[in-house]
Write a protein that holds these residues in place. Structure first.
Motif, mmCIF file in Angstrom:
data_model
loop_
_atom_site.group_PDB
_atom_site.id
_atom_site.type_symbol
_atom_site.label_atom_id
_atom_site.label_comp_id
_atom_site.label_asym_id
_atom_site.label_seq_id
_atom_site.Cartn_x
_atom_site.Cartn_y
_atom_site.Cartn_z
ATOM 1 N N VAL A 173 -5.863 8.150 -0.222
ATOM 2 C CA VAL A 173 -6.586 7.947 1.032
ATOM 3 C C VAL A 173 -7.557 6.777 0.884
ATOM 4 O O VAL A 173 -7.676 5.928 1.762
ATOM 5 C CB VAL A 173 -7.307 9.245 1.434
ATOM 6 C CG1 VAL A 173 -8.219 9.005 2.602
ATOM 7 C CG2 VAL A 173 -6.293 10.308 1.797
ATOM 8 N N SER A 212 -5.534 3.492 1.039
ATOM 9 C CA SER A 212 -5.060 3.030 2.335
ATOM 10 C C SER A 212 -6.203 2.435 3.138
ATOM 11 O O SER A 212 -6.064 1.356 3.723
ATOM 12 C CB SER A 212 -4.399 4.174 3.085
ATOM 13 O OG SER A 212 -5.287 5.246 3.176
ATOM 14 N N ALA A 213 -7.372 3.093 3.128
ATOM 15 C CA ALA A 213 -8.494 2.561 3.896
ATOM 16 C C ALA A 213 -8.941 1.211 3.338
ATOM 17 O O ALA A 213 -9.166 0.259 4.077
ATOM 18 C CB ALA A 213 -9.644 3.550 3.872
ATOM 19 N N VAL A 222 0.818 -1.211 0.000
ATOM 20 C CA VAL A 222 0.000 0.000 0.000
ATOM 21 C C VAL A 222 0.861 1.275 0.000
ATOM 22 O O VAL A 222 0.432 2.317 -0.464
ATOM 23 C CB VAL A 222 -0.956 -0.016 1.211
ATOM 24 C CG1 VAL A 222 -0.204 0.035 2.501
ATOM 25 C CG2 VAL A 222 -1.942 1.105 1.145
ATOM 26 N N MET A 238 0.029 4.927 -1.676
ATOM 27 C CA MET A 238 -0.212 6.070 -0.788
ATOM 28 C C MET A 238 0.757 7.201 -1.056
ATOM 29 O O MET A 238 0.370 8.359 -1.180
ATOM 30 C CB MET A 238 -0.040 5.643 0.666
ATOM 31 C CG MET A 238 -1.260 5.049 1.276
ATOM 32 S SD MET A 238 -1.001 4.886 3.023
ATOM 33 C CE MET A 238 -1.796 6.364 3.596
ATOM 34 N N TRP A 297 0.120 10.981 -2.421
ATOM 35 C CA TRP A 297 0.398 12.131 -1.576
ATOM 36 C C TRP A 297 1.460 13.045 -2.196
ATOM 37 O O TRP A 297 1.325 14.261 -2.209
ATOM 38 C CB TRP A 297 0.853 11.671 -0.197
ATOM 39 C CG TRP A 297 1.319 12.800 0.654
ATOM 40 C CD1 TRP A 297 0.542 13.687 1.312
ATOM 41 C CD2 TRP A 297 2.666 13.179 0.889
ATOM 42 N NE1 TRP A 297 1.322 14.596 1.956
ATOM 43 C CE2 TRP A 297 2.625 14.313 1.715
ATOM 44 C CE3 TRP A 297 3.897 12.664 0.481
ATOM 45 C CZ2 TRP A 297 3.783 14.939 2.138
ATOM 46 C CZ3 TRP A 297 5.048 13.291 0.891
ATOM 47 C CH2 TRP A 297 4.981 14.419 1.725
ATOM 48 N N ASP A 350 -30.943 10.674 16.228
ATOM 49 C CA ASP A 350 -30.248 11.887 16.675
ATOM 50 C C ASP A 350 -29.266 12.426 15.640
ATOM 51 O O ASP A 350 -28.465 13.292 15.940
ATOM 52 C CB ASP A 350 -29.578 11.685 18.036
ATOM 53 C CG ASP A 350 -28.633 10.517 18.056
ATOM 54 O OD1 ASP A 350 -28.622 9.791 19.040
ATOM 55 O OD2 ASP A 350 -27.909 10.338 17.070
ATOM 56 N N GLY A 351 -29.344 11.895 14.462
ATOM 57 C CA GLY A 351 -28.610 12.507 13.365
ATOM 58 C C GLY A 351 -27.112 12.533 13.532
ATOM 59 O O GLY A 351 -26.471 13.502 13.175
ATOM 60 N N ALA A 352 -26.556 11.467 14.113
ATOM 61 C CA ALA A 352 -25.097 11.431 14.234
ATOM 62 C C ALA A 352 -24.494 11.170 12.866
ATOM 63 O O ALA A 352 -25.081 10.497 12.033
ATOM 64 C CB ALA A 352 -24.696 10.329 15.193
ATOM 65 N N SER A 353 -23.342 11.732 12.645
ATOM 66 C CA SER A 353 -22.653 11.439 11.395
ATOM 67 C C SER A 353 -21.198 11.163 11.712
ATOM 68 O O SER A 353 -20.669 11.641 12.705
ATOM 69 C CB SER A 353 -22.749 12.620 10.450
ATOM 70 O OG SER A 353 -22.095 13.723 11.016
ATOM 71 N N PHE A 354 -20.578 10.368 10.878
ATOM 72 C CA PHE A 354 -19.173 10.034 11.144
ATOM 73 C C PHE A 354 -18.257 10.798 10.225
ATOM 74 O O PHE A 354 -18.575 11.053 9.096
ATOM 75 C CB PHE A 354 -18.963 8.530 10.971
ATOM 76 C CG PHE A 354 -19.540 7.755 12.102
ATOM 77 C CD1 PHE A 354 -18.785 7.512 13.233
ATOM 78 C CD2 PHE A 354 -20.839 7.297 12.056
ATOM 79 C CE1 PHE A 354 -19.313 6.805 14.280
ATOM 80 C CE2 PHE A 354 -21.380 6.588 13.097
ATOM 81 C CZ PHE A 354 -20.615 6.335 14.225
ATOM 82 N N VAL A 406 -6.197 -1.650 3.973
ATOM 83 C CA VAL A 406 -6.100 -2.065 5.373
ATOM 84 C C VAL A 406 -7.346 -2.837 5.790
ATOM 85 O O VAL A 406 -7.278 -3.823 6.520
ATOM 86 C CB VAL A 406 -5.852 -0.838 6.275
ATOM 87 C CG1 VAL A 406 -6.005 -1.196 7.720
ATOM 88 C CG2 VAL A 406 -4.470 -0.283 6.032
#
Lengths: 105, 409, 179
Positions: B174, B177-178, B154, B158, B162, B405-409, B181
């Protein structure tokens, strides 16, 4: 002490001490938390190296077992540490430890 | 302390004299050349097959059936101007292609490329009075070496993305890499199933145990690890349908947008080299590698060829099947969306391979303890199904909470 | 032969370590760290710790440093840091003195106390032609018998780390929009 023919485990232990010293200097000198983290990894690796060297010197596999656990714990530590850095970076724009002196986000 | 540092090979026992050294050198050279030629032919093969699937002709000018097309492209690329972008990180920009290429070649070193595995010979052949294997290296960690190599592959992608100092390549890096992995875990867990059944890490040892179709690891591990390995390997290779890293329509060209000339050719080479290596690894792990196809005690024997070379022929045939499968994937399957990719990796492949691994381990323990296999399998399956139900329930709750509750990541 | 391996690996380790401390760009520092990790892996192999070497490459180089790079690229903190300013007066000379001092003390301890350490354990299996995976078998036997509780605890630790990180990195919209 230092015969030229075969590197003894003393050589490895000395190298590990030097590596540990470099890691310590890095943690104290650098201000970027990511690089400080990397320096901590250097110190962990120095300790791992000395464990493996001593493990073969005193003929006991337990040294390698310890290194195995250190690797696992290091992985967990990096995950948590990077999580902290990411959540700090949400509130700030620069990434130096000097700006993190306040406890309140 | 230095009994065995590099590899387990009877060739290197005792004093290393000139003949063994020469044999090793010839092997290195051979593996390198075979790798290059195989890559060259793979590029041609892919273009030709995909052209056939799309009702086109494909390359047909350079050489017979256009077989020298890759060579022509390589020479053309070699003489193109080599650009280094103004905003790039020059050192990393230069380094990245080699970081991509070297792992591709290293992984090829542990594939048994031939040899006689019949009659308990274990793949050993005699060359100039020295016993050796037709494989460059058989390190003590065996397949873990391949895993390690694929996990450092990887870096090339990467750093290329970059160091280009440009937006789209960075996005590609990016993503890469995600993705790599994430799928590494599923790859490792399905590999674990093979290791559990074989009881050895050495690739030659794994091949040696798969003497007939009934013993092939694809049957012995119960098919599921193979499917997971194939999917995860495709994702590791960044090949379609998992080619988000270089999705042309979204990212211009992906991580290698800024590359030109020979540096681009190196990335191209590494990508196809990896495809060949991964196909060979799949064949080694699940399909008996250079072992001839055998049903029970009847072996399909190719007449007039010595057994050792016959192994190479069988390996070639089996690898060709998987190369075709990869081209087929590319021609048929549309690209995954990024969230679909992550869902497939984390919610299906990893729990699936982990569950199957536990099932195999339970059967193994049951066999050693003399329990009824049927009961053991049933109980384990029930536990796994209950576990999967819990996972689904957790996912449901998390989805409901997220919407609430509308959480976002 | 072993001297050659040691010298090359030690050079990798030291160059990499100095690179981590001195390079101003975080990505370069991370790549230097990879060099060090590979050097350490080579040393593990020369101590017959083949499994640890493989795990070192897979876990450290393949996952941890990739995670570092991922965070660096994702947060966009990949600009070179200005190292010419010294935020606290005399910080660097003091740090170097402390670091060198720690190394010196440890080295002195190693050199003086070495005579007392002889082979005392049951032995570390060496890899041979007959049993290529001797090291892995021995390690597995010890981990899953004597240290099985520690092993299970590390899995709990990993789980806690994962959950903790998800909770920390999770951002709720109510905070962002001030609801």
């Amino acid at each position: 002490m230092f015969s030229l023919a075969e590197p003894t485990s003393t050589w490895y232990l000395v190298l590990s001490a030097v590596l540990f010293g470099i890691g310590t200097i890095g943690v104290m000198v650098r201000r970027n938390p990511l690089i400080m983290f990397m320096c901590i990894e250097l110190m962990l690796n120095a300790v791992n190296l000395s464990f493996v060297a001593l493990s073969s010197q005193i003929a006991n596999i337990d040294g390698q077992v310890v290194v195995f656990f250190v690797l696992v714990v290091a992985a967990a530590e990096v995950v948590v540490g990077l999580g902290i850095i990411v959540s700090i970076m949400r509130r700030r724009t620069t990434l130096t430890v000097d700006d993190m002196s306040g406890l309140k986000g | 302390m230095s009994a065995v540092i590099f590899a387990i090979d009877p060739l290197l026992e005792g004093d290393v004299l000139w003949t063994p050294l020469l044999i090793v050198l010839v092997k290195v050279l051979l593996v390198f050349v075979v790798g290059l030629v195989a890559t060259m032919l793979m590029v041609w093969f892919e273009r030709k097959v995909i052209a056939g699937m799309q009702n086109r002709v494909g390359p047909n000018k350079a050489g017979p059936w256009g077989i020298l097309q890759t060579l022509a492209d390589g020479i053309k690329l070699f003489f193109k101007e080599d650009l280094i972008p103004e905003r790039s990180d020059r050192f990393m920009f230069r380094l990245a292609p080699y970081l991509a290429l070297v792992p591709a070649f290293l992984a090829f070193a542990i594939i048994p490329l031939g040899g006689d595995f019949r009659d308990g010979k274990g793949g050993l052949v005699t060359l100039f009075g020295h016993q050796t294997r037709l494989q460059l290296a058989d390190p003590p960690v065996g397949v873990l070496f391949a895993l390690a190599i694929s996990s450092i592959a990887v870096y090339g992608i990467m750093l290329a993305g970059w160091s280009s100092g440009s937006k789209y390549p960075l996005l590609g890096a990016v993503r890469a890499s995600a993705q790599m992995v994430s799928y590494e875990a599923a790859l490792g867990l399905s590999l674990g199933a093979v290791l559990l059944v074989s009881g050895t890490l050495s690739t030659a040892g794994i091949v040696n145990l798969q003497s007939s179709i009934g013993n092939w690891n694809i049957v012995a591990t119960g098919f599921v690890p193979f499917v997971i390995f194939l999917i995860a390997a495709t994702a590791e290779l960044n090949r379609p349908p998992f080619d988000l890293v270089e999705a042309e329509q979204e990212l211009v060209g992906g991580f290698n947008t800024e590359y030109s000339s020979i540096r681009f050719a190196l990335f191209f080479l590494a990508e196809f080299m990896n495809t060949v290596t991964m196909s060979a690894l799949i064949v080694t792990l699940f399909f008996g590698g250079p072992q001839p196809i055998a049903i029970g005690n009847t072996t399909l024997d190719i007449p007039f060829i010595p057994n050792a070379i016959e192994g190479t022929v069988w390996l070639l045939l089996k690898v060709l099947v998987f190369l075709y499968v990869y081209v087929w994937f590319r021609a048929t399957l549309p690209r995954f969306r990024y969230d679909q990719l992550m869902d497939l990796g984390w919610k299906i492949l990893i729990p699936g391979s982990l569950g199957w691994f536990m099932l195999l381990a339970a059967q193994r323990v049951g066999r050693d303890a003399g329990w009824d296999q049927m009961v053991v399998t049933l109980v384990t399956a029930l536990v796994l199904i209950a576990g999967y139900g819990l996972l689904l329930a957790a996912q449901h709750v998390s989805r409901v909470n997220r919407e609430k509750d509308g959480a976002s990541f | 032969m072993e001297l050659f391996v040691f010298v090359v690996a030690a050079a990798m380790v030291l160059i990499g370590a100095l690179g981590v401390v001195t390079r101003s760009n975080p990505v370069h520092a991370a790549m230097s760290l990879v060099l060090t990790l590979f050097g350490i892996a080579v040393m593990f192999v020369s101590h017959n710790a083949h499994f640890l070497a493989a795990v070192q490459v897979i876990v450290y180089a393949g996952a941890i440093v990739v995670l570092f790079l991922f965070v660096i690229m994702l947060l966009g903190v990949d600009k070179a840091e200005d190292l010419s300013v010294e935020p606290i007066t005399n910080q660097r000379p003091l740090a170097v003195i402390i670091g060198v001092g720690i190394s010196a003390i440890v080295i002195a301890a190693i050199v003086t106390s070495r005579s007392g350490l002889g082979p005392s354990g049951k032995g570390v299996n060496e890899t041979t032609l007959e049993s290529p995976d001797a090291n892995i078998r021995q390690l597995a036997r010890v981990i899953f018998s004597d240290n099985v509780f520690a092993f299970e605890l590390t899995s709990v630790l990993l789980l806690v780390a994962v959950i903790g990180t998800v909770v920390m990195a999770r951002k709720t919209k109510s905070v962002g929009t001030g609801k």
